[in-house]
Write an enzyme that holds these catalytic residues in place. Structure first.
Site, mmCIF file in Angstrom:
data_model
loop_
_atom_site.group_PDB
_atom_site.id
_atom_site.type_symbol
_atom_site.label_atom_id
_atom_site.label_comp_id
_atom_site.label_asym_id
_atom_site.label_seq_id
_atom_site.Cartn_x
_atom_site.Cartn_y
_atom_site.Cartn_z
ATOM 1 C CB SER A 218 42.486 -38.403 -13.490
ATOM 2 O OG SER A 218 43.305 -37.518 -12.761
ATOM 3 C CG ASP A 438 49.797 -39.373 -15.944
ATOM 4 O OD1 ASP A 438 49.697 -38.189 -15.584
ATOM 5 O OD2 ASP A 438 48.811 -40.088 -16.199
ATOM 6 C CG HIS A 467 46.364 -37.132 -16.910
ATOM 7 N ND1 HIS A 467 46.771 -37.991 -15.904
ATOM 8 C CD2 HIS A 467 45.176 -36.608 -16.486
ATOM 9 C CE1 HIS A 467 45.882 -37.969 -14.932
ATOM 10 N NE2 HIS A 467 44.901 -37.145 -15.256
#
Length: 501
Positions: A218, A438, A467
């Protein structure tokens, strides 16, 4: 009523760097490999508890607060280690970052082990977790946020109309002023992705390593892209999973949360429709989608146990991160659709159980500081009104939240330097891993970074929702391909797709 707003916090936080010429030169000639300077010892009790049953070691590394004044004030960064126990196979260090910005990473080596990180990776590397500057045990910053305050999530509330944007602007302005008041030691303005990348290189040198490998998720992809760009010859094998698309999170990146939710939601809708007899949310994915809008609009007018439409949207967004969270999400919808105050209150209590009011302060403060310091954000409220109106139509599930105004519009500090430019002049050592669906970092982010790291990278797309793909997902192809690169250095010859299953 206010306390229930915190339900969406874990969902919002679980989400989802540039240099002036003189500073580049100063960093480029930083200390190279040398004798290890780290003294390993016992980790703090909270880290031990989170890592159990895996045992980690912890240490601190001093770094400058301000890299333009390297001999000035310093702070200590805490790092953790899960050492390789196979000297014959060990090839170096694998630094880790869980995302955020604002996520603690000290226990991350243990958490990856618990999720099934392959033994070959554990043999090949000392896993190095860390609380980056401003986080947790590394000179933590605070803004005074509490669970019952007006600011409890890093994603703004859904704005139903222009008036809602204006209302949020007042909150965002107060947040910026509040952070400035709490910044008594002046550290807040030095929380940037570029400075964290410099910190990583100090840690590498302190560990006595010529190079370091890296695995970031991320926001951790932005940090990894910055490190690989600033220190290309000191970066070994770099894996960036769930890519933001650049070396920083900007307004466009925040707005892509809405695109991600549109792309990830159909998987949940299909799952819920197949279980209509259990949850009653719709017999088809289209009906489940209509249930979402109907329920959100109803809760906007009449919250259930303090759970309003904004919380439903935040809660839904956050629970699309993992397929294992679908049952919890469906149960919440079912409870709210039935207007069952007692059941909704119980679910709310479970969501916030064990959270101290101060637990949101540090992560939210870091998120605001890094995102606002990294790049200049628009200051005009009208800019956000126009963006919200556009994205409310373009991405109806979540667009009017992701495009809403943030504290960055009123941040007291201008960026000290431009964002880090992606540097394609270096070894081909960046593997980009990206799920096709995602919610926080849509596949487009992986394609964006692939275009910037033209010669240095390959894109591994994964036909899956959620994710996080490597270790955090359940796709064998993604697991094996990424592990092969980390252990053997075998980068895919070209971009590839891992099919579902």
């Amino acid at each position: 009523m206010k306390r229930q707003r915190s339900i969406g916090l874990s969902s919002a936080l679980a989400v989802v760097l540039g240099l002036s010429g003189s500073l580049v030169a100063a960093v480029a000639v930083a200390d190279g490999p040398r004798a290890p300077q780290v003294r390993w010892g016992t980790c703090p009790k909270d880290v031990v508890a989170e890592a159990t049953p895996t045992e980690l070691q912890c240490a601190t590394v001093p770094v400058p607060v301000d890299y333009t004044d390297p001999e000035g004030a310093r702070i200590d960064l805490m790092i953790s280690r899960l050492a390789s126990t196979n000297p014959e196979k060990r090839r170096g260090t694998l630094m880790l970052n869980p995302g955020g910005p604002g996520g603690s990473g000290l226990a991350q080596p243990a958490l990856l082990v618990a999720r099934g990180l392959p033994a070959d990776v554990l043999d090949s590397y000392d896993l190095i977790g860390m609380d980056t500057r401003g986080i947790g045990h590394s000179a933590p910053v605070k803004c005074g946020f509490t669970l019952d305050g007006p600011y409890t999530a890093n994603i703004p509330p859904y704005a139903a109309d222009d008036a809602a944007v204006t209302k949020q602007a007042k909150v965002a302005e107060q947040v910026a002023k509040q952070c400035a008041r709490h910044d008594r030691d002046g550290l807040l303005r030095h929380l940037t992705t570029a400075n964290t990348a410099r910190d990583m290189d100090r840690i590498r040198a302190a560990l006595g390593e010529e190079k370091t490998s890296y695995l970031g998720y991320s926001y951790g992809t932005a940090l990894g892209a910055a490190y690989a760009s600033m220190f290309p010859e000191r970066s070994d094998r770099i894996v960036l999973d769930s890519n933001i698309g650049d070396t920083h999170l900007d307004r466009d990146g925040m707005r892509r949360y809405a695109l991600g939710m549109e792309q990830a939601f159909p998987a949940f809708a299909k799952w819920a429709a197949a279980r209509h007899d259990s949850y009653g949310l719709g017999r088809t994915p289209a009906q489940v989608r209509r249930t979402y809008f109907t329920l959100a609009e109803r809760l906007d007018k009449a919250p259930v146990a303090g759970f309003d439409g904004n919380l439903l949207r935040q809660f839904t967004f956050g629970n699309l991160f993992k397929k294992m969270q679908y049952p919890k999400l469906a149960q919440q919808w079912q409870t709210l659709a039935g207007s069952d105050d007692a059941a909704a209150r119980l679910l709310s209590q479970n969501a916030t159980a064990g959270k101290a009011s101060s637990s949101i302060d540090n992560p939210l403060a870091v998120f605001a500081a890094v995102t606002c310091n990294d790049i200049k954000w628009p200051k005009s409220v009208d800019t956000y009104r126009h963006g919200v109106a556009k994205d409310r139509e373009r991405y109806p599930l979540f667009g009017a939240a992701a495009a809403n105004i943030t504290p960055c519009a009123f941040w007291p500090h201008a960026p000290a330097e431009p964002p880090v430019a992606v540097n394609d002049d270096g070894p081909r050592n960046v593997l980009l891993v990206q799920n096709l669906r995602d919610p926080a970092t849509p596949h487009h982010g992986g394609k964006m970074l692939r275009q910037k790291f033209t010669d240095r990278s390959r894109l591994l797309s994964v036909d899956d929702s959620g994710h996080g793909a490597y270790v955090l997902g359940d796709n064998p192809c993604a697991l094996n391909t990424t592990t092969r690169y980390l252990v053997e250095g075998k980068m895919p010859g070209k971009d590839m797709l891992c099919r579902a299953g």
